[in-house]
Design a protein around this motif. Structure first.
Motif, mmCIF file in Angstrom:
data_model
loop_
_atom_site.group_PDB
_atom_site.id
_atom_site.type_symbol
_atom_site.label_atom_id
_atom_site.label_comp_id
_atom_site.label_asym_id
_atom_site.label_seq_id
_atom_site.Cartn_x
_atom_site.Cartn_y
_atom_site.Cartn_z
ATOM 1 N N ALA A 51 0.835 -1.479 0.009
ATOM 2 C CA ALA A 51 0.105 -0.018 -0.143
ATOM 3 C C ALA A 51 0.811 1.238 0.028
ATOM 4 N N LEU A 52 0.293 2.239 -0.711
ATOM 5 C CA LEU A 52 1.094 3.724 -0.729
ATOM 6 C C LEU A 52 0.097 4.580 -0.100
ATOM 7 N N ALA A 53 0.529 5.104 1.041
ATOM 8 C CA ALA A 53 -0.176 6.118 1.856
ATOM 9 C C ALA A 53 0.419 7.468 1.788
ATOM 10 N N ASP A 54 -0.540 8.477 1.382
ATOM 11 C CA ASP A 54 -0.175 9.851 1.205
ATOM 12 C C ASP A 54 -0.829 10.902 2.036
ATOM 13 N N ILE A 55 -0.223 11.901 2.741
ATOM 14 C CA ILE A 55 -0.728 13.043 3.359
ATOM 15 C C ILE A 55 -1.595 13.562 2.667
ATOM 16 N N ASP A 56 -2.748 13.931 2.881
ATOM 17 C CA ASP A 56 -3.655 14.803 2.016
ATOM 18 C C ASP A 56 -3.312 16.237 2.107
ATOM 19 N N ASP A 57 -3.112 16.980 1.006
ATOM 20 C CA ASP A 57 -2.795 18.633 1.220
ATOM 21 C C ASP A 57 -1.670 19.069 2.112
ATOM 22 N N PHE A 58 -0.566 17.946 1.935
ATOM 23 C CA PHE A 58 0.468 18.185 2.899
ATOM 24 C C PHE A 58 1.285 19.481 2.536
ATOM 25 N N LYS A 59 1.091 19.991 1.031
ATOM 26 C CA LYS A 59 1.683 21.087 0.904
ATOM 27 C C LYS A 59 1.138 22.406 1.651
ATOM 28 N N LYS A 60 -0.042 22.416 1.838
ATOM 29 C CA LYS A 60 -0.736 23.580 2.737
ATOM 30 C C LYS A 60 -0.055 23.726 4.199
ATOM 31 N N ILE A 61 0.112 22.461 4.761
ATOM 32 C CA ILE A 61 0.666 22.437 6.016
ATOM 33 C C ILE A 61 2.248 23.048 5.953
ATOM 34 N N ASN A 62 2.902 22.718 4.878
ATOM 35 C CA ASN A 62 4.309 23.564 4.944
ATOM 36 C C ASN A 62 4.078 24.861 4.610
ATOM 37 N N ASP A 63 3.166 25.042 3.839
ATOM 38 C CA ASP A 63 2.873 26.509 3.430
ATOM 39 C C ASP A 63 2.400 27.456 4.483
ATOM 40 N N THR A 64 1.522 27.085 5.447
ATOM 41 C CA THR A 64 0.846 27.613 6.490
ATOM 42 C C THR A 64 1.714 27.625 7.718
ATOM 43 N N TYR A 65 2.251 26.314 8.055
ATOM 44 C CA TYR A 65 3.007 26.369 9.323
ATOM 45 C C TYR A 65 4.419 26.290 9.277
ATOM 46 N N GLY A 66 4.971 26.053 8.313
ATOM 47 C CA GLY A 66 6.561 26.039 7.951
ATOM 48 C C GLY A 66 6.923 24.575 7.693
ATOM 49 N N HIS A 67 8.057 24.487 7.114
ATOM 50 C CA HIS A 67 8.795 23.134 7.073
ATOM 51 C C HIS A 67 9.101 22.467 8.311
ATOM 52 N N ASN A 68 9.423 23.384 9.124
ATOM 53 C CA ASN A 68 9.677 22.483 10.659
ATOM 54 C C ASN A 68 8.445 21.760 11.102
ATOM 55 N N TYR A 69 7.263 22.263 10.905
ATOM 56 C CA TYR A 69 6.115 21.735 11.301
ATOM 57 C C TYR A 69 6.047 20.319 10.530
ATOM 58 N N GLY A 70 6.023 20.855 9.046
ATOM 59 C CA GLY A 70 5.679 19.665 8.097
ATOM 60 C C GLY A 70 6.615 18.445 8.605
ATOM 61 N N ASP A 71 8.155 18.688 8.785
ATOM 62 C CA ASP A 71 8.791 17.494 9.303
ATOM 63 C C ASP A 71 8.238 16.949 10.720
ATOM 64 N N TYR A 72 7.693 17.672 11.593
ATOM 65 C CA TYR A 72 7.185 17.215 12.814
ATOM 66 C C TYR A 72 6.071 15.880 12.366
ATOM 67 N N VAL A 73 5.052 16.416 11.386
ATOM 68 C CA VAL A 73 3.950 15.803 10.955
ATOM 69 C C VAL A 73 4.528 14.490 10.403
ATOM 70 N N LEU A 74 5.454 14.539 9.460
ATOM 71 C CA LEU A 74 6.221 13.311 8.830
ATOM 72 C C LEU A 74 6.647 12.376 10.034
ATOM 73 N N ILE A 75 7.465 12.909 11.035
ATOM 74 C CA ILE A 75 7.981 12.143 11.948
ATOM 75 C C ILE A 75 6.929 11.429 12.753
ATOM 76 N N THR A 76 6.062 12.298 13.077
ATOM 77 C CA THR A 76 4.899 11.691 14.048
ATOM 78 C C THR A 76 4.254 10.486 13.293
ATOM 79 N N LEU A 77 3.831 10.934 11.991
ATOM 80 C CA LEU A 77 3.177 9.869 11.368
ATOM 81 C C LEU A 77 3.805 8.608 11.071
#
Length: 344
Positions: A221-247
């Motif tokens: 299976a391939l899993a993909d975060i929906d609208d991840f670009k919006k997370i990076n654009d809104t909260y910054g790449h550090n927050y995006g990294d936190y999401v990836l690590i937590t997921l």
């Protein structure tokens, strides 16, 4: 590479090695005072007294971490000691072989300096200097003869001593180089198959061991975060990294029987056991729902997100690449079909 080297050596380990070498040299020079005193080689007795004082002072040099100065000064002390011993007592007592053996220590010292990212002395110039002194002492002893002849018994003892010392140095250095090279290659191999951010296996790991996964008792299976670009654009790449690590952590926790891999960006590859895709669907859909209900919270920012998953059963005629591409097509069908779903 620097990360790997730092795992192998640090300043405290380098300091310990220097202390051990310094202690060994002190013992040797005390013994040499005895040998030269017994044979009335007064200049070498005086030089060995200087050498003992030098190695006592070197304990302070090592303590304060002046490794480069310790390496150069120690090399020069050994070089001068052995050259003078050859000139005064002759070529037949084994002093000359130490001029060859100390070069392995010089190169090992350069390796240590590079490993701990400290100032280091290139070993090649020291080796060339040692070669020059070796040849010069050989020429001088053959031209002018021996100033202080030693007894046959003393010569026998010294030849055994220096052979033993040089062999121990060479064996120790070469064994360490062998072990360190193997350890470095192993760490680099592990690092090459690990994603640095999430510490999950990466795409290279899957392609390297793809034959281990090709089985009719597997699903992908391939899993993909929906609208991840919006997370990076809104909260910054550090927050995006936190999401990836937590997921990644949530996947490892909730999908413990599966192989989890960061496929790239916000995509994760999941390889599960079993040929029943209905069971696989239930597992993945339960996980999808848990992510939908989960709140990602970091630096006072709370975010809820969803994931879309494409699931593909194994087919004997598919290669690993084709199998993953099948899951990828299912994933994109889910994306275009409204996201936040598992598509079989």
């Amino acid at each position: 590479m620097v990360f790997v080297m730092n795992q192998l050596f640090n300043r405290s380990k380098a300091k310990l090695i220097c202390y051990v070498l310094n202690f060994c040299f002190l013992i040797i020079h005390f013994f040499m005072i005895y040998i030269f005193t017994e044979n009335n080689v007064t200049p070498m007795v005086q030089f060995n007294i200087f050498s003992i004082i030098f190695y006592v002072i070197s304990l302070v040099i090592i303590y304060f971490g002046f490794f480069r100065f310790f390496v150069v000064s120690t090399y020069l002390e050994i070089l001068l000691h052995m050259t003078l011993a050859i000139i005064y007592t002759g070529w037949d007592h084994g002093f000359q072989i130490t001029l060859i053996g100390i070069n392995s220590l010089a190169f090992f010292a350069e390796y240590l300096g590079r490993s701990i990212q400290d100032k280091y002395v290139p070993a090649a110039p020291l080796g060339i200097l040692g070669m020059i002194f070796y040849i010069a002492s050989f020429i001088l002893t053959n031209k002018y003869g021996v100033v202080y002849p030693l007894t046959n018994q003393t010569s026998f003892i010294l030849q055994l001593l220096w052979a033993l010392v040089v062999f121990i140095i060479l064996i120790a250095c070469l064994q360490l180089f062998t072990l360190l090279s193997f350890h470095s290659e192993r760490l680099l191999s592990i690092a090459a198959t690990k994603d640095k951010l999430t510490n999950l296996p990466n795409r290279y790991h899957i392609t390297k061991f793809e034959n281990d996964y090709l089985s009719d008792d597997r699903w992908i299976a391939l899993a993909d975060i929906d609208d991840f670009k919006k997370i990076n654009d809104t909260y910054g790449h550090n927050y995006g990294d936190y999401v990836l690590i937590t997921l990644a952590e949530l996947m490892q926790k909730n999908l413990s029987d599966c192989e989890i891999c960061r496929w790239g960006g916000e995509e994760f590859l999941i390889i599960g056991k079993g040929h029943d895709t209905d069971i696989a669907y239930k597992i993945l859909d339960a996980f999808r729902k848990s992510i939908e209900a989960y709140t990602f919270s970091n630096d006072g920012i709370d975010v809820n997100l969803t994931i879309t998953i494409g699931l593909a059963a194994f087919k004997p005629d598919l290669s690993m690449t084709e199998w993953i591409n099948t899951a990828d097509k299912k994933l994109y069908a889910g994306k275009y079909g409204g996201k936040n779903q598992v598509v079989v």
